[in-house]
Design a protein around this motif. Sequence first.
Motif, short mmCIF file in Angstrom:
data_model
loop_
_atom_site.label_atom_id
_atom_site.label_comp_id
_atom_site.label_asym_id
_atom_site.label_seq_id
_atom_site.Cartn_x
_atom_site.Cartn_y
_atom_site.Cartn_z
N ASP A 46 0.84 -1.19 0.00
CA ASP A 46 0.00 0.00 0.00
C ASP A 46 0.88 1.26 0.00
OD1 ASP A 46 -1.72 2.05 0.43
OD2 ASP A 46 -2.84 1.08 2.05
N GLN A 47 1.11 1.76 -1.21
CA GLN A 47 2.05 2.88 -1.35
C GLN A 47 1.52 4.19 -0.76
OE1 GLN A 47 5.47 2.75 -3.17
NE2 GLN A 47 4.97 0.90 -2.05
N THR A 48 0.23 4.22 -0.42
CA THR A 48 -0.26 5.45 0.21
C THR A 48 0.15 5.49 1.68
OG1 THR A 48 -2.38 4.42 0.78
CG2 THR A 48 -2.28 5.61 -1.32
N ARG A 49 0.38 4.31 2.27
CA ARG A 49 0.72 4.27 3.70
C ARG A 49 2.17 3.88 3.96
NH1 ARG A 49 -2.31 0.15 6.10
NH2 ARG A 49 -1.68 0.94 8.10
N CYS A 50 2.81 3.22 3.00
CA CYS A 50 4.19 2.74 3.22
C CYS A 50 5.18 3.75 2.66
CB CYS A 50 4.39 1.40 2.53
SG CYS A 50 3.28 0.14 3.18
N LYS A 51 6.30 3.92 3.37
CA LYS A 51 7.29 4.89 2.90
C LYS A 51 8.68 4.26 2.96
CE LYS A 51 4.85 9.12 3.79
NZ LYS A 51 3.56 8.47 3.89
N PRO A 52 9.52 4.55 1.93
CA PRO A 52 10.87 4.00 1.92
C PRO A 52 11.64 4.34 3.20
CG PRO A 52 10.40 5.09 -0.17
CD PRO A 52 9.22 5.33 0.72
N ILE A 53 11.36 5.50 3.76
CA ILE A 53 12.08 5.90 4.97
C ILE A 53 11.78 4.94 6.13
CG2 ILE A 53 10.31 7.59 5.67
CD1 ILE A 53 12.58 9.31 6.73
N TYR A 54 10.56 4.42 6.17
CA TYR A 54 10.20 3.44 7.22
C TYR A 54 10.91 2.11 6.95
CZ TYR A 54 6.47 6.70 8.52
OH TYR A 54 5.75 7.80 8.91
N THR A 55 10.95 1.73 5.67
CA THR A 55 11.65 0.49 5.34
C THR A 55 13.10 0.56 5.81
OG1 THR A 55 10.26 0.16 3.41
CG2 THR A 55 12.35 -0.99 3.41
N ASP A 56 13.77 1.68 5.50
CA ASP A 56 15.18 1.84 5.91
C ASP A 56 15.29 1.74 7.42
OD1 ASP A 56 15.79 2.27 3.35
OD2 ASP A 56 16.15 4.44 3.54
N GLU A 57 14.39 2.42 8.10
CA GLU A 57 14.47 2.45 9.54
C GLU A 57 14.24 1.05 10.14
OE1 GLU A 57 12.47 5.90 10.98
OE2 GLU A 57 12.70 5.24 13.06
N ILE A 58 13.27 0.33 9.59
CA ILE A 58 12.98 -1.03 10.07
C ILE A 58 14.22 -1.93 9.89
CG2 ILE A 58 11.66 -3.13 9.51
CD1 ILE A 58 9.24 -1.24 8.91
N LEU A 59 14.84 -1.83 8.71
CA LEU A 59 15.99 -2.70 8.45
C LEU A 59 17.18 -2.35 9.34
CD1 LEU A 59 15.72 -3.05 4.56
CD2 LEU A 59 15.06 -4.71 6.32
N ARG A 60 17.36 -1.06 9.57
CA ARG A 60 18.48 -0.66 10.45
C ARG A 60 18.21 -1.08 11.89
NH1 ARG A 60 19.13 5.35 8.76
NH2 ARG A 60 20.47 5.51 10.58
N CYS A 61 16.97 -0.99 12.28
CA CYS A 61 16.59 -1.39 13.63
C CYS A 61 16.84 -2.90 13.83
CB CYS A 61 15.12 -1.03 13.85
SG CYS A 61 14.50 -1.45 15.46
N LEU A 62 16.41 -3.72 12.87
CA LEU A 62 16.59 -5.17 13.00
C LEU A 62 18.08 -5.52 13.05
CD1 LEU A 62 13.76 -6.33 10.57
CD2 LEU A 62 13.81 -6.63 13.06
N GLU A 63 18.85 -4.76 12.29
CA GLU A 63 20.30 -4.98 12.30
C GLU A 63 20.87 -4.66 13.68
OE1 GLU A 63 22.05 -3.03 8.92
OE2 GLU A 63 24.05 -3.28 9.84
N ALA A 64 20.38 -3.56 14.26
CA ALA A 64 20.86 -3.17 15.59
C ALA A 64 20.52 -4.24 16.64
CB ALA A 64 20.26 -1.83 15.99
#
Length: 289
Positions: A46-64
């Motif tokens: 759902d591109q109206t609710r999903c944002k690349p910035i959240y994807t980046d943040e999620i992936l960095r968080c999981l890495e941490a």
Amino acid sequence: MTDYRGRFAPSATGPLHLGSILAALLSFLHAKHHRGEWLIRIDDLDQTRCKPIYTDEILRCLEAFALEPDVAVVYQQNRLAAYQAAFEDLMDLGLLYSCHCSRKSLPRGPYPGFCAHRLGQPLDEQWAVRMDTRDLDPSVDDLLLGAQHTERPGDFIVKRRDGLFAYQLACAVDEHLDQVTHVIRGKDLLESTPMQRLIASKLNYRRPSYGHFPVIVGQDGSKLSKQAFAKSVDWSAPGRTYATLARLLLLNDTPAPEEAAIVWREYFQSLNHQESLSRRASRSNTFSI
Ligand code: GLU
């Protein structure tokens, strides 16, 4: 490597909160406990609710949090053709119909089937599309909770009126494409399992096993969710978060933050058939903070 592939599938609609880290951690540890593989799937349909910035943040968080996938991260956005193909297969099987009901015209609860008489008629592009659920089995033999019975959902939407494929369809296709054998996720998604399983069985997919754990609720008793603006986890201090989670799961002694990650791993390694987790899972409906 055993025949085990697990996954964590966050929606890219906001940063991860405590509940999402619990889902990531439990699915990860369950996979590792079974010497299986674990992957991350970003639900960004759902591109109206999903944002690349959240994807980046999620992936960095999981890495941490040292939750590293064994295979490349998967994105729903790259799979539109596969969802379309699955949709057409369901259509060819005569299982779909256009639904002209507006949300306002529907009572709460399961869809009453007002448009079910359209089954077998050509689909109309401008309307939502529902799937026939006469063959749906509402019971779930849950890996963590034991035998569960869910409420029948009624014929559910597989393609929305705005043309987007619905989560149930996309998720069933994803588990198939990713060869997922075990889905470990929050109990708030238990009701989705019979729908995803129905799609999988109609399309002759191998069906994964499912395990649902109690979700974390806030002080007001409501589930932590991105929509409710649950606080995002502090990834500068993963140990502290792990310690909070250990407390929620009532591990005997809450470990010091720096030890927490190790305790978690040992905890799961020592589990015999997830007995301990299932006991906790079935005893409590929710974990509250
Ligand atoms: N992305 C969805 C969510 O975060 C689905 C999760 C799942 O199926 O595990 O609620």
